[in-house]
Design a protein around this motif. Structure first.
Motif, mmCIF file in Angstrom:
data_model
loop_
_atom_site.group_PDB
_atom_site.id
_atom_site.type_symbol
_atom_site.label_atom_id
_atom_site.label_comp_id
_atom_site.label_asym_id
_atom_site.label_seq_id
_atom_site.Cartn_x
_atom_site.Cartn_y
_atom_site.Cartn_z
ATOM 1 N N SER A 54 0.920 -1.166 0.012
ATOM 2 C CA SER A 54 0.024 0.018 0.034
ATOM 3 C C SER A 54 0.955 1.087 0.059
ATOM 4 C CB SER A 54 -0.835 -0.129 1.307
ATOM 5 O OG SER A 54 -0.345 -0.215 2.502
ATOM 6 N N SER A 55 0.302 2.329 -0.263
ATOM 7 C CA SER A 55 1.221 3.486 -0.435
ATOM 8 C C SER A 55 1.798 4.151 0.685
ATOM 9 C CB SER A 55 0.399 4.503 -1.277
ATOM 10 O OG SER A 55 -0.664 4.852 -0.776
ATOM 11 N N GLU A 56 0.882 4.238 1.728
ATOM 12 C CA GLU A 56 1.157 4.586 2.979
ATOM 13 C C GLU A 56 2.076 3.626 3.826
ATOM 14 O OE1 GLU A 56 0.122 7.099 5.268
ATOM 15 O OE2 GLU A 56 0.088 7.839 2.998
ATOM 16 N N GLN B 29 11.664 0.905 -1.367
ATOM 17 C CA GLN B 29 10.740 0.352 -2.360
ATOM 18 C C GLN B 29 11.299 -1.271 -2.316
ATOM 19 O OE1 GLN B 29 8.293 1.763 -4.101
ATOM 20 N NE2 GLN B 29 8.769 3.717 -2.629
ATOM 21 N N ASN C 133 6.162 11.025 -2.548
ATOM 22 C CA ASN C 133 5.455 11.435 -4.043
ATOM 23 C C ASN C 133 6.562 11.077 -4.873
ATOM 24 O OD1 ASN C 133 6.895 13.611 -3.064
ATOM 25 N ND2 ASN C 133 5.134 14.859 -3.376
#
Ligand code: FES
Lengths: 1020, 148
Positions: free
Chosen positions: A445-447, A577, A1012
């Motif tokens: 998930s992005s968070e 990442q 971002n």
């Protein structure tokens, strides 16, 4: 046939053999009699001739061995016997009771701290104390405690029991018993090493005096991890010595105590120790008393010269008969200076006995119990054309168990033994190994949702750092959704706890605050992977080595520091990442360049391992320089050795030989090379996954030296070889050693020339006992077991006369005049044949081949290996290997060992189904790349290349150079990212963002983090 | 933290950012721990794979974030795990010295040191010496508050 191998002995030889075999698809048992692996190398401070830190280069191998899924480590275990036959051996192993459960022990050391019993520490060569329950050294693998039963108070008297009480994981078990197990393996590699010579046998050297110590003890004194933290002090009173003397050949070159051989390493380790001691204390006065200085290996002579020139270390040509202890307990030596004949005496504060290498007890026990032949010196017997094969088929030997040798030769032989065992069992490759299996990775998930686990490490962290405080603090940090403390983060129940926390809280970043990532990162990464998280979403915060252990008295400040270390890790990890190793296919074929004995052996070994090989030879026939030899030093005929190899090659359908051929072009990298070979005017394209460079060397034509070229009675050893095969008419032969070597123009020692000269001198004498043979030398370097040739030559009446490099012999019409340094007078030797012993020089094609493969040459034009100690047959460039005299001059048996070693290393690649690349590679944002090529110049691995790309920006299209980094070649050092002037390169996992966040967090809190993506200005 | 950021006021502890390469100097810091070589709690270590990775930007960043000193460390010359990363570090360090000087920072705030993985005591002494030096000259004139 079984697809498994037992490697006996866990020193550097056994470790290397085990790693090679395990990487080659064989289940490997590594059996070590001590509590941990590492052997003598783990006790060394530095290694010659580079003075590399021994532990730093060894420790990664230890960890790799401990972790390898296909190596089963049986430490604290003795081999009792080996029975059976090639392909099917039974190995009886006694697993000695450790009294500590290896599976439970976390190596925290609490027990050691609380143990009241002190014992001499053999890791420190008896120069300090350890406890009765102990971990031999900080980097020990396995890192578990062992109870020394003979000294344990509980086991001997039934009292104490402290260790059991303090052990947080209940690992101590006083009831443990010795256990005998039997392994069924296809092959056995013996790597039982040596034992240091015990100098108390030579009472004249007064080893009973506290300031007379062995070279191994000095090694410990010099080591930062040793009893004096690297400061050399006199054991008698702790004072700093002013004068130190090394006595060489203690327990070597001494027929009186039946040590006839040279131990090969003592001259260089003494030089190394002297240099390190001088670096610690430049005022120290050091003399090395020696018979000959045997600086025969690559860069040894240079090292020896530097010791004299830059460090002022004195070498005195003498063998002091005794160490004298004066009335006031002072030390001195009386000696005859061989160079002047004078009797001298010298007072010394410390005497270092440069002890030799004795065959180890286990070598003898195993040889006796298993019927393996020993040689006259007690080493495992082998022959020069099969240097790793024992008298029992299917059992191989490597390292000092086969004869004294240094670390690189040991490592090469270890790989060679592995190659032979692997070839024997090649049909069973892969049958007994296991692959690890993991669940699918969950989608990210992005968070960031970060979990923080703070380790007490028993009391190692918890007694200094306020662990609950750090946990509470962690909970206040941005992105942290979960935090907890753990008693031992590395114990197996903690792994379960971490996995549960990951799934229960849907964590997608994990920070463990405990010890160093250098040892423990892989463990936790593995745990993350088992919980479905990409291993690169993990970060270790080192609050033990870097905090609790170094701020033991400042608990509050240590806690503050621990918090900030955690804060930095949390901040950094938010930007992590998932990264992946890429799998790329490979070509399971090899190319060997050079068809001498090294190239032939390498090709055969690779083929016998089951892979296709092309052997490229520039001449019409195989055989290389051996073709010019007429007799080996053991009496064998070189022509027979060559024809035997040639026949095997001819019969092997996996080998293609290209004669009169030249490699003219190479592209590609590890696993996928494309080569072009020119032969008979025709170009052939060949694909291969690995290459071995075995291009050999050539004889020096010593034009102008000692009248060579103008005086027909002056020949080289190579020419003498031919004359000896025909009929030598000369009756008075004088050989001149070091012709064209060990001089300012060619600093290195030719290594083989002394052995060759002595061998030929023996041949002359055997053919004609009336012949007068003189050998004029500077140092006789018949190292290792070839020392026996020197002895034989002297027995046969060959006369050896030492000359000084500043007064070289003069060749006259029918005589040679030499200044004999021992007699200190000129003597005239009637001579009708002068033989120059010249060194091998680098091959003429080296500078072309090195460019094809982009591998380096050394200053003498020989190929430069990846690491002089532990990677002797590899290049820094993956997939390219080297062997034989292409690397430096070598005897045939050494070239053969190296060739098999190169084959083994190549097979660790060829045996794979795919190549895995480094995951933390650098990537280029082509939009930002300005095509300047800085990355191309900076990268030592040729990973980036400039390529034409079409750029479209604001409706204009044009072509521009853009850098592309080949992930298969990138090693992830990040140098290119630091050098890129436009910030186009991201060193993944160590990106500007990731490092930057850590920097930002070192002092203040973390600003709220928004992950971002950068806006891309132009599209490519 | 900022309240006691005065030299010698109640034991002001300088903040030092130490860049260490994974293979040598980070290992040196580990060895310092294993050997229990005590040192002031002033350093914060940032691990990179190779000293060649240390971008001058990172060093400036550290100063701008309030570091009182920055240490650039790596393997001894010739020992770099990536062949020659530290040679490049040496070159970059020259440049760094200039710029740090231009920024008006004292030379006692920037250091280059090669520390092998076995040199634990050396690492600890290094941290102690730098801490002492920095204590003499006080906090960095570049206040983090002044930076956006
Ligand atoms: S890896 Fe230490 S400086 Fe390159």
């Amino acid at each position: 046939m079984k697809g498994s191998v037992a490697v006996v002995g866990g020193g550097v030889a056994g470790i290397q053999a085990a790693l090679d075999l395990a990487d080659n698809g064989f289940k490997t048992y590594l059996i070590e009699s001590k509590p941990s692996i590492g052997g003598t190398m783990s006790q060394l401070d530095k290694t010659f001739p580079t003075n590399d830190c021994a532990m730093c280069i060894l420790s990664p191998k230890l960890v790799e061995t401990g972790r390898h899924p296909n190596i089963e480590l049986l430490s604290y275990s003795d081999v009792k016997s080996i029975t059976g036959e090639a392909g099917d051996f039974r190995v009886k192993v006694l697993r000695k009771a450790r009294y500590v459960d290896e599976a439970k022990c976390t190596g925290c050391g609490n027990c050691t701290e609380k143990c009241p019993k002190k014992v001499d520490d053999d890791y420190n060569a008896g120069m300090s104390k350890r406890k009765a329950i102990y971990i031999p050294f900080a980097q020990a693998i396995p890192r578990v405690a062992t109870i020394d039963a003979a000294n344990c108070i509980y086991l001997t008297k039934g009292k104490c029991g402290n260790c059991k009480k303090v052990c947080g994981v209940e690992a101590v078990d006083y009831e443990a018993k010795d256990e005998e197990i039997e392994l069924n393996v296809g092959s056995v590699v013996i790597a039982t090493g040596f034992k240091p010579f015990d100098p108390s046998v030579l009472t004249n050297y007064r080893f009973d005096h506290p300031d007379v110590i062995t070279s191994l003890q000095l090694e410990r004194l010099l080591s930062a991890s040793g009893p004096t933290q690297g400061h050399v002090t006199k054991p008698s009173n702790g004072e700093v010595p002013k004068k130190i003397g090394f006595i060489q050949c203690v327990g070597s070159r001494n027929p009186r105590i039946s040590r006839k051989y040279c131990s090969s390493v003592c001259c260089m380790y003494a030089t190394k120790e002297a240099i390190i001691a001088k670096e610690h204390d430049p005022e120290l006065d050091i003399t090395i008393f020696n018979i000959d200085i045997r600086a025969f290996g690559k860069n040894f002579e240079e090292f020896y010269n530097r010791a004299q020139r830059e460090y002022g270390i004195k070498y005195t040509n003498s063998r002091p008969p005794e160490v004298i202890v004066g009335a006031d307990n002072t030390l001195s030596v009386k000696y005859e200076d061989f160079n002047t004949g004078e009797l001298k005496s010298q007072g010394l504060d410390m005497v270092i006995l440069s002890i030799g290498l004795d065959p180890s007890d286990s070598t003898r026990t195993i040889a006796e119990s298993s019927g393996i032949a020993l040689d006259e010196f007690g080493n495992i017997a082998t022959s020069i054309e099969a240097p790793v094969e024992t008298s029992v088929s299917g059992i191989y030997v490597c390292g000092v168990a086969q004869g004294p040798k240094d670390i690189p030769d040991t490592v090469a032989q270890a790989s060679a033994a592995a190659s032979k065992a692997a070839a024997l069992l090649s049909g069973e490759r892969g049958t007994l190994i296991k692959e690890r299996e993991f669940p699918d990775e969950k989608t990210l998930s992005s968070e960031p949702r970060t979990g923080v686990f703070v380790c007490h490490c028993g009391i190692n962290i918890g007694s200094v750092v306020n662990v609950p405080g750090v946990v509470e603090y962690a909970k206040t940090l941005p992105n942290v959704t979960y935090a907890q403390e753990l008693l031992y983060a590395c114990s197996s129940d903690s792994q379960e706890a971490i996995k549960q926390a990951i799934s229960g809280n849907n964590l997608n970043r994990v920070v463990v605050a405990s010890c160093t990532p250098r040892t423990h990162e892989p463990l936790f990464q593995n745990t993350c992977r088992e919980a479905g998280l990409n291993p690169y979403l993990f970060e270790l915060a080192n609050i033990r080595e870097h905090c609790s252990w170094v701020h033991m008295k400042e608990k509050d400040k240590a806690t503050e520091k621990a918090k900030s270390i955690v804060r930095m890790a949390v901040a950094k990890s938010a930007f992590f990442q998932p990264l992946y190793k890429q799998k790329v296919s490979l070509i399971n074929k090899a190319m060997v360049i050079g068809g001498g004995v090294a190239g032939m052996t390498a090709a055969l070994d690779i083929a016998n391992n089951g892979y296709e090989v092309t052997l490229v030879e520039k001449e019409k026939e195989l055989g290389g320089m051996l073709k010019d030899m007429t007799e080996m030093h053991d009496g064998k005929k070189p022509s027979e050795i060559i024809s035997d190899l040639a026949r095997q090659i001819h019969d092997n359908n996996k080998i293609t030989v290209m004669n009169e051929a030249k490699l003219v072009d190479v592209e590609g990298h590890l696993g996928n090379f494309k080569g072009t070979v020119l032969s008979g005017g025709q170009e052939t394209h060949l694909d291969f996954g690995a290459a071995v460079i075995a291009t050999g060397a050539r004889n020096l034509e010593p034009a102008g030296l000692f009248g060579y070229g103008s005086n027909s009675r002056v020949v080289t050893q190579a020419q003498l070889e031919k004359m000896l095969a025909e009929n030598l008419s000369a009756n008075n032969i004088t050989m001149i050693q070091c012709a064209g070597a060990r001089n300012p123009e060619r600093e290195y020692c030719g290594r083989t020339c002394c052995v060759d000269a002595v061998k030929n001198a023996i041949r002359i004498k055997k053919a004609n006992s009336k012949a007068n043979v003189f050998v004029l030398y500077r140092d006789i370097r018949t190292y290792g077991v070839t020392e026996k040739l020197y002895e034989t030559a002297r027995e046969l009446g060959v006369l050896f006369i030492q000359y000084d490099k500043d007064a070289p012999p003069q060749v006259q019409d029918s005589a040679v005049v030499v200044h004999d340094v021992m007699l200190n007078e000129d003597i005239e030797i009637e001579t009708d044949l002068v033989v120059l012993s010249t060194p091998l020089i680098s091959g003429e094609d080296n500078s072309g081949i090195n460019q094809l493969f982009k591998v380096p040459l050394d200053k003498n034009g020989f190929f430069l290996e990846a690491h002089p100690k532990l990677r002797p047959v590899e290049f820094a460039t993956d997939g390219v290997f080297l062997c034989g005299s292409a690397q430096a001059p070598k005897l045939m048996e050494e070239a053969i060992s190296q060739a098999s070693a190169a084959a083994s290393r190549a097979c660790t690649i060829l045996s794979r189904d795919f190549i895995e690349t480094e995951a933390m590679v650098s990537i280029v944002n082509e939009a930002k790349c300005i095509g300047c090529g800085t990355c191309v110049t900076v990268c030592p691995y040729n990973a980036p290349a400039l390529e034409e790309a079409t750029v479209t920006a604001e409706e204009v299209s044009y072509t521009a150079k853009k850098s592309r980094i080949n992930p298969a070649a990138c090693k992830g050092c990040g140098s290119c990212a630091a050098a890129c002037p436009s910030g186009a390169i991201t060193a993944q996992h160590f990106s500007r963002k990731e490092i930057g966040e850590a920097i930002d967090a070192f002092e203040q809190g973390i600003k709220s983090i928004a992950v971002n993506e950068k806006v891309v200005e132009v599209t490519v | 933290m900022s309240a006691d950021a005065k030299p010698d006021a109640g034991g002001w502890e300088p903040k030092i950012v130490a860049f260490c390469c994974n293979w040598c100097s980070y290992g040196g810091a580990d060895s310092a721990g294993m050997g229990r070589f005590q040192q002031p709690p002033s350093a914060r270590i940032i691990r990179v794979m190779c000293s060649g990775r240390i971008d001058p930007i990172h060093v400036f960043n550290a100063f701008l974030e309030g570091a009182d000193a920055v240490l650039v460390t790596g393997c001894h010359i010739g020992d770099c795990h990536y062949v020659n990363g530290n040679d490049k570090t040496k070159i970059k360090y020259k440049f760094l010295e200039h710029v740090v000087h231009e920024l008006g920072l004292e030379k006692e705030r920037l250091y280059l040191n090669w520390i092998s993985a076995s040199e634990g005591e050396k690492f600890a002494n290094f941290i102690r010496d730098v801490t002492e030096e920095v204590k003499k000259i006080g906090p960095s004139p570049l206040k983090p508050e002044g930076v956006a």
